[in-house]
Design an enzyme around this catalytic site. Structure first.
Site, PDB file in Angstrom:
ATOM      1  N   LYS A 111       1.214  -1.287  -0.086  1.00  0.00           N
ATOM      2  CA  LYS A 111      -0.187   0.198  -0.093  1.00  0.00           C
ATOM      3  C   LYS A 111       1.002   1.475  -0.001  1.00  0.00           C
ATOM      4  O   LYS A 111       2.017   1.453   0.646  1.00  0.00           O
ATOM      5  CB  LYS A 111      -1.230   0.211   0.843  1.00  0.00           C
ATOM      6  CG  LYS A 111      -2.278   0.826   1.337  1.00  0.00           C
ATOM      7  CD  LYS A 111      -2.462   1.514   2.661  1.00  0.00           C
ATOM      8  CE  LYS A 111      -4.475   2.586   2.385  1.00  0.00           C
ATOM      9  NZ  LYS A 111      -5.001   1.688   3.696  1.00  0.00           N
TER      10      LYS A 111
ATOM     11  N   SER B 252      -9.831  -0.143   7.209  1.00  0.00           N
ATOM     12  CA  SER B 252      -9.041  -0.076   5.602  1.00  0.00           C
ATOM     13  C   SER B 252      -8.996  -1.577   5.410  1.00  0.00           C
ATOM     14  O   SER B 252      -8.545  -1.393   3.701  1.00  0.00           O
ATOM     15  CB  SER B 252      -8.540   0.954   5.651  1.00  0.00           C
ATOM     16  OG  SER B 252      -9.046   2.064   5.509  1.00  0.00           O
TER      17      SER B 252
ATOM     18  N   SER C 111     -10.053   2.011   2.797  1.00  0.00           N
ATOM     19  CA  SER C 111      -9.201   2.863   2.077  1.00  0.00           C
ATOM     20  C   SER C 111      -8.395   1.772   1.191  1.00  0.00           C
ATOM     21  O   SER C 111      -7.382   1.816   0.165  1.00  0.00           O
ATOM     22  CB  SER C 111      -8.091   3.655   2.145  1.00  0.00           C
ATOM     23  OG  SER C 111      -7.563   2.980   3.718  1.00  0.00           O
TER      24      SER C 111
END
Lengths: 487, 97
Positions: A77, A176, A152
């Site tokens: 990420k 997330s 997210s």
């Protein structure tokens, strides 16, 4: 099909028997990305040259010196810093930012012999539930490209679901990792707060943030958590608690496991399909020898409000470092320093980030501090106590991960409150600091649903044991989206 | 308490060092008002004598030996700085003439 239909175990077997080499796996990741990422839009930066060099080097390491993740590709990420590989948090304010050191988890991946192939899209600074808040692109759900992958860590889940990479790292502040894992039909774990070092994770809400693994099956997830977990001198909030051998807990035996089902998790606001899939999963677990009882977590409905005040307050402080001076975007044509700050931040941050910075600044300002920030911290105590009480008598708490499957791109983008409501079932877990996993447990209209298994502080083992037993008794983690068939 | 005025939003934006237009202040006032309205529900709970939680683990202080360690090189530290001179970061004037 792809080499990545194989589990980590099968990939190691293939390497050992000489069916393929480490570089073949690295190349497979880049080939899949080339084929599929035009549609999925998961990657922000690729590490092709270095990854292939690393693969060649690693091929020389004798088999007996290799661990179970050695030579396997992973996506990271984009809020986790990677030395020499652009890291932006999907924000214009960090465009072109080149980290000068690796996050602790990235070092640990390298120690385990994993190869980072690229950086994954996200909602800007991890604020969002759909990946639509990225400044650069909107990642799509591999099960249906008209739908969001969640957020997210949307691209972390989507890249694994699409078979671009077999592993990824995400981060979870209010859901997330788990919500996108549910939306994309993959396995995502948010570890106990303090289980994994946050050093090198760009801070959003420091008392809630936690890095965790996303994979296609429970076994691989447990392996990856073991590789990244542990105390770290560079993160004083990482916990000095021994890291167990998680995969040793995966024996399929859950006889006598005490499962609590909070009535608040199956009530108002939770869709019929999500509810039904959880009830069916509970029947499966009962059939394996677990007991199931209804409990109450009475303060659940207050979690969302408390979370938005606390996380935004922490964010308003954490994001003050983005001022255009030492790194990242810098506004031009300004007269003085104050204007430089204001213009850099106004042009560099997206609307959702600005909303939260302002909400946080407001909650912390004189006159509102007691009514908002302190009140929310007190409610956090009540929520944590709810969980402590239930865990006195039960081993795990089970419910849905999200109220519905993935919504359509564009559907909720103009209404922040409706967007926030996607996280009502995941947020309380971050406030309590306990670990939780999402694993696939069904479908609605061809879109995956997730089962959330919540455990006691530092008891990821029982979560994995439960998840593995359920996985062995069902076939949801074996299903792949149509996009896999692409030649 | 809940409704935020446009002026309040402008003040908060200043505290947060965000340039903001009149139009934006209006939009954010409405959106933030909805969120703070929603947050009002916390007042349904009596929290008298409830201790605030800022951190879930019982960690207080983490100590280490006070031994000097090598930091990052200045050259590396300056890698992402847009404007610099002689190893120093350059910024626009702090005080106006």
């Amino acid at each position: 099909m792809t080499l990545f239909e194989r589990s980590s175990k099968e990939l190691q077997e293939g390497l050992h028997s000489g069916d393929f080499k480490i570089a073949d796996l690295t190349n497979e990741a880049f080939a899949r990305i080339e084929k599929l990422d035009g549609d999925v839009q998961a990657f922000l930066a690729l590490n092709k040259e270095k990854a292939l060099e690393q693969a060649e080097e690693m091929e020389k390491v004798p088999f007996e010196q290799r661990g179970p993740l050695f030579g396997l590709p992973i996506g990271v990420k984009d809020n986790i810093v990677t030395e020499g590989l652009e890291t932006t948090c999907a924000s214009k304010i960090l465009e072109g930012f080149m980290p000068i050191y690796d996050a602790t988890v990235v070092k640990k991946l390298r120690d385990a012999g994993m190869i980072t192939v690229g950086k994954l899209n996200m909602d800007e600074f991890a604020m969002g539930s759909s990946n639509e808040n990225s400044a650069f692109k909107t990642t799509k759900n591999p099960w249906n490209l008209d739908h969001v992958p969640g957020g997210s860590s949307g691209a972390s889940a989507a890249s694994v679901a699409a078979g671009e990479v077999p592993f990824s790292l995400g981060s979870d502040t209010g859901g997330s990792i788990r919500q996108p894992a549910a939306y994309c039909g993959v396995v995502g774990m948010k570890p106990t707060y303090g289980r994994v070092s946050r050093f090198g994770l760009v801070a959003f809400a420091s008392s809630l943030d936690q890095i965790g693994p996303i994979t296609r099956n429970v076994y691989d997830n447990a392996l990856l958590l073991e590789a990244i977990a542990g105390v770290d001198a560079n993160d004083s909030t990482s916990a000095d608690v021994p890291v167990p051998n998680y995969v040793a807990a995966l024996n399929g035996d859950i006889k006598g496991l005490r499962i609590a089902v909070p009535k608040e998790f199956l009530g108002e606001g939770v869709g019929e399909a999500a509810r039904k899939s959880v009830l069916e999963a509970l029947e499966v677990l009962k059939g394996l020898g677990a007991t199931v009882e209804e409990v109450s977590l009475p303060h659940s409905k207050y979690a969302l409000a408390a979370y938005y005040i606390l996380s935004s307050s922490e964010a308003s402080s954490n994001l003050s470092r983005f001022d255009g001076i030492r790194y990242g975007f810098r506004a031009e044509g300004v007269k003085n320093l104050m204007e430089l700050y204001k213009e850099t931040r106004a042009q560099g941050f997206g609307d959702e980030v600005k909303r939260r910075i302002m909400l946080g600044t407001y909650s912390l300002s004189a006159g509102t501090y007691d009514a908002y920030y302190k009140k929310a911290q007190q409610v956090r105590t009540l929520i944590k106590e709810d969980y402590d009480k239930v865990f006195e008598n039960y081993d795990v708490i089970i419910g849905p991960t999200a109220p519905t499957p993935a919504f359509k791109v564009g559907e909720n983008i103009d209404d922040p409150l409706t967007m926030y409501a996607n996280d009502i079932l995941t947020i309380p877990i971050n406030l309590a600091g306990v670990p939780a996993i999402s694993i696939p447990c069904g479908f609605e209209n061809g879109l995956p649903l997730g089962l959330q298994i919540i455990g006691k502080h530092f008891d990821e083992e029982t979560i994995y044991r439960t998840a593995y037993a359920y996985e062995q008794a069902t076939d949801f983690t074996k299903q792949t989206p149509q996009i896999w068939e692409v030649k | 308490m809940a409704k935020l005025t446009k002026e309040e939003v402008k003040h908060v934006a200043h505290l947060a060092r965000l340039a903001i237009t009149d139009e934006e202040a209006e939009k954010f006032a409405e959106q933030l008002g909805k969120i703070t309205d929603f947050a009002e529900q916390l007042n349904e709970l009596d929290t008298t004598n409830v201790k605030p939680t800022s951190h879930v683990l019982p960690i207080v202080n983490v100590m280490r030996e006070d031994v000097a360690q090598k930091g990052l090189d200045r050259e590396v530290m300056m890698l992402n700085v847009k404007e610099q001179e002689a190893g120093q970061v350059k910024v626009p004037p702090i005080l106006e003439d």
